[in-house]
Design an enzyme around this catalytic site. Structure first.
Site, mmCIF file in Angstrom:
data_model
loop_
_atom_site.group_PDB
_atom_site.id
_atom_site.type_symbol
_atom_site.label_atom_id
_atom_site.label_comp_id
_atom_site.label_asym_id
_atom_site.label_seq_id
_atom_site.Cartn_x
_atom_site.Cartn_y
_atom_site.Cartn_z
ATOM 1 N N GLU A 292 0.818 -1.206 0.000
ATOM 2 C CA GLU A 292 0.000 0.000 0.000
ATOM 3 C C GLU A 292 0.863 1.273 0.000
ATOM 4 O O GLU A 292 1.753 1.423 0.859
ATOM 5 C CB GLU A 292 -0.938 -0.030 1.218
ATOM 6 C CG GLU A 292 -1.849 1.173 1.355
ATOM 7 C CD GLU A 292 -2.779 1.373 0.156
ATOM 8 O OE1 GLU A 292 -3.399 0.381 -0.287
ATOM 9 O OE2 GLU A 292 -2.865 2.505 -0.340
ATOM 10 N N THR B 7 -5.964 1.448 -5.627
ATOM 11 C CA THR B 7 -5.537 0.052 -5.462
ATOM 12 C C THR B 7 -6.187 -0.855 -6.495
ATOM 13 O O THR B 7 -5.538 -1.730 -7.075
ATOM 14 C CB THR B 7 -5.919 -0.503 -4.067
ATOM 15 O OG1 THR B 7 -5.468 0.395 -3.064
ATOM 16 C CG2 THR B 7 -5.277 -1.860 -3.833
HETATM 17 C C1 GP9 Z 1 -8.832 -0.983 0.635
HETATM 18 C C2 GP9 Z 1 -7.449 -0.788 0.143
HETATM 19 C C3 GP9 Z 1 -7.131 0.658 -0.039
HETATM 20 O O1 GP9 Z 1 -9.288 -2.278 0.623
HETATM 21 O O2 GP9 Z 1 -7.169 -1.553 -0.967
HETATM 22 O O3 GP9 Z 1 -7.656 1.168 -1.213
HETATM 23 P P1 GP9 Z 1 -7.141 2.529 -1.836
HETATM 24 O O4 GP9 Z 1 -7.786 3.646 -1.072
HETATM 25 O O5 GP9 Z 1 -5.654 2.586 -1.693
HETATM 26 O O6 GP9 Z 1 -7.548 2.479 -3.244
HETATM 27 MN MN MN Z 2 -3.964 1.544 -2.242
#
Ligand code: GP9
Ligand code: MN
Length: 413
Positions: free
Chosen positions: A38, A80
């Protein structure tokens, strides 16, 4: 209709990147553990806050891996979920919205679909509500046999941090327990969460000091990156302890930026230079790391500086497993190949090559960072536009419904 697909297939065949023959099949039969990190950006690698390393584990791990230091995220509004779509399909996301919401009913030929057809047990692991980003629907199309979501984890107030819930260390720990039960070879795509805006962390998880600038977001970012790095270290150790490590390849990539342009002033202070459009383009680099036990470990890694992006992950990994991707509908290529075009195209039509950076409607020299004659960038602008259009056509027309080569060509060589 299917004639539209034929034109696209022609384009893709012309741009096909032959695998690197020495790398092809190197990871044959191995489990594939793909980890989406992340909000990590490459500028934190081998960097520090007040003398303290931000990613001490990754700094070592890349010496034992193939590390791609000119690799970019290519996401847009789908964040994401865009990165997941691009990585799984070697196709672009959409310029507005998220494919995961707008086209979750499409037929796909994703990496998971293909590995499943090859006999892999496929899954996604992410300790969040299963419908977030419409994953529960889209993951069917991508071809995961199972989605281990929040409901499959033991989530308690002690192992969580609001607003995002389960902390990475516990997520990894419980995920390894699940991996022990998986039929092998397996392919699993894991998504971390702690290093997510607003980058909140419990005191006991802060391993380095916050940065000191006018942006609390920017200041905290380093501490959550450092936490994720520590969680990864424990994860790899756990894979070794549980005997999963040896027969697996571990692949890490950053999903998208964590620090937006709203924090340019703080970023400027940290980097000690102005965040120009050229520098901002460079900041879109995210780590891409391929770790192959028995091949890259014990210091046998190398840094590969090919200009590349998330679109290249699928062909690169499938070739490592020994799956030929010729004939696949894909816009990326094997990054290990000498034929790789050394180019990355972004969703807004900007791009980066070895020579040029086209961003903000300006053509820059990739070497000097200075604006140059716009006509130098034009041929690539056309290619970028065409490729994005082709990718969009496939999505809007659900054209993979007409894709026939898939069933004929599946074989591990
Ligand atoms: C939530 C995570 C975050 O499940 O994948 O999502 P994002 O805000 O980074 O798109
Ligand atoms: Mn993300």
């Amino acid at each position: 209709d299917s004639s539209e697909l034929a034109a696209i297939e022609n384009y893709i065949e012309t741009n096909y990147v032959e695998p690197n023959s020495e790398m092809f099949g190197v990871a044959k039969g191995r489990n594939v553990i793909l980890v989406s990190l992340e909000s990590i950006q490459s500028f934190v690698i081998n960097n520090d806050v007040y003398g303290q390393e931000i990613t001490p584990f990754l700094n070592d791990f890349i010496k034992d891996s193939y590390y791609f230091d000119n690799f970019y995220h290519q996401t847009a509004q789908g964040k994401t979920s865009d990165s997941e779509f691009i990585v799984e399909n070697s196709m672009y996301g959409l310029s507005r919205g998220a494919v995961f919401f707008t086209h979750s009913g499409n037929t796909l030929n994703a990496m998971a679909n293909q590995l499943r057809d090859m006999g892999y047990y496929t899954s996604a692991m992410h300790a969040n509500n299963k419908s977030f980003w419409n994953r529960d629907i889209m993951y069917e199309a991508i071809g995961y046999d199972y989605y281990y979501s929040a409901a499959d984890y033991e989530i308690t107030p002690e192992n969580s941090k609001e607003p995002w819930g389960m902390k990475d260390k516990y997520f990894f720990e419980q995920s390894v327990e699940k991996m022990k039960m998986m039929r092998q070879p397996f392919y699993t795509k894991m998504i971390t969460l702690t290093n997510h805006h607003p980058f909140h962390l419990d005191e006991e998880d802060k391993l380095i000091p916050e940065y000191d600038s006018n942006s609390g977001t920017f200041n905290r970012y380093f501490t959550t990156v450092r936490y994720m790095d520590e969680a990864l270290k424990e994860f790899i150790q756990e894979l070794e302890d549980q005997g999963i490590y040896e027969n697996s390849i571990i692949v890490l990539y950053g999903d998208h930026y964590g620090i937006s342009e709203n924090h340019n002033e703080a970023m400027q202070q940290y980097l000690g230079k102005e965040v120009t459009p050229f520098v901002n383009a460079d900041l879109q680099k995210v780590p891409f790391i391929i770790h192959i036990p028995g091949v890259t470990d014990e210091g046998n890694g190398s840094v590969i500086s090919t200009v590349s992006g998330q679109i290249d992950v699928k062909p690169t990994l499938l070739n490592l497993i020994g799956i030929d991707t010729r004939g696949d509908i894909q816009f990326g290529g094997d990054v290990f190949s000498e034929e790789h075009p050394n180019t990355v195209i972004f969703r807004d039509g900007s791009f980066i090559t070895q020579e040029y950076v086209f961003t903000n409607n300006t053509c820059f020299s990739a070497i000097s960072g200075e604006p140059i004659e716009p006509s130098l960038c034009e041929p690539f602008q056309e290619k970028a536009t065409k490729e994005l259009e082709y990718s969009d056509k496939i999505i809007y027309g659900d054209l993979l419904r007409f894709y026939e080569k898939r069933d004929q060509k599946l074989s591990i060589q």
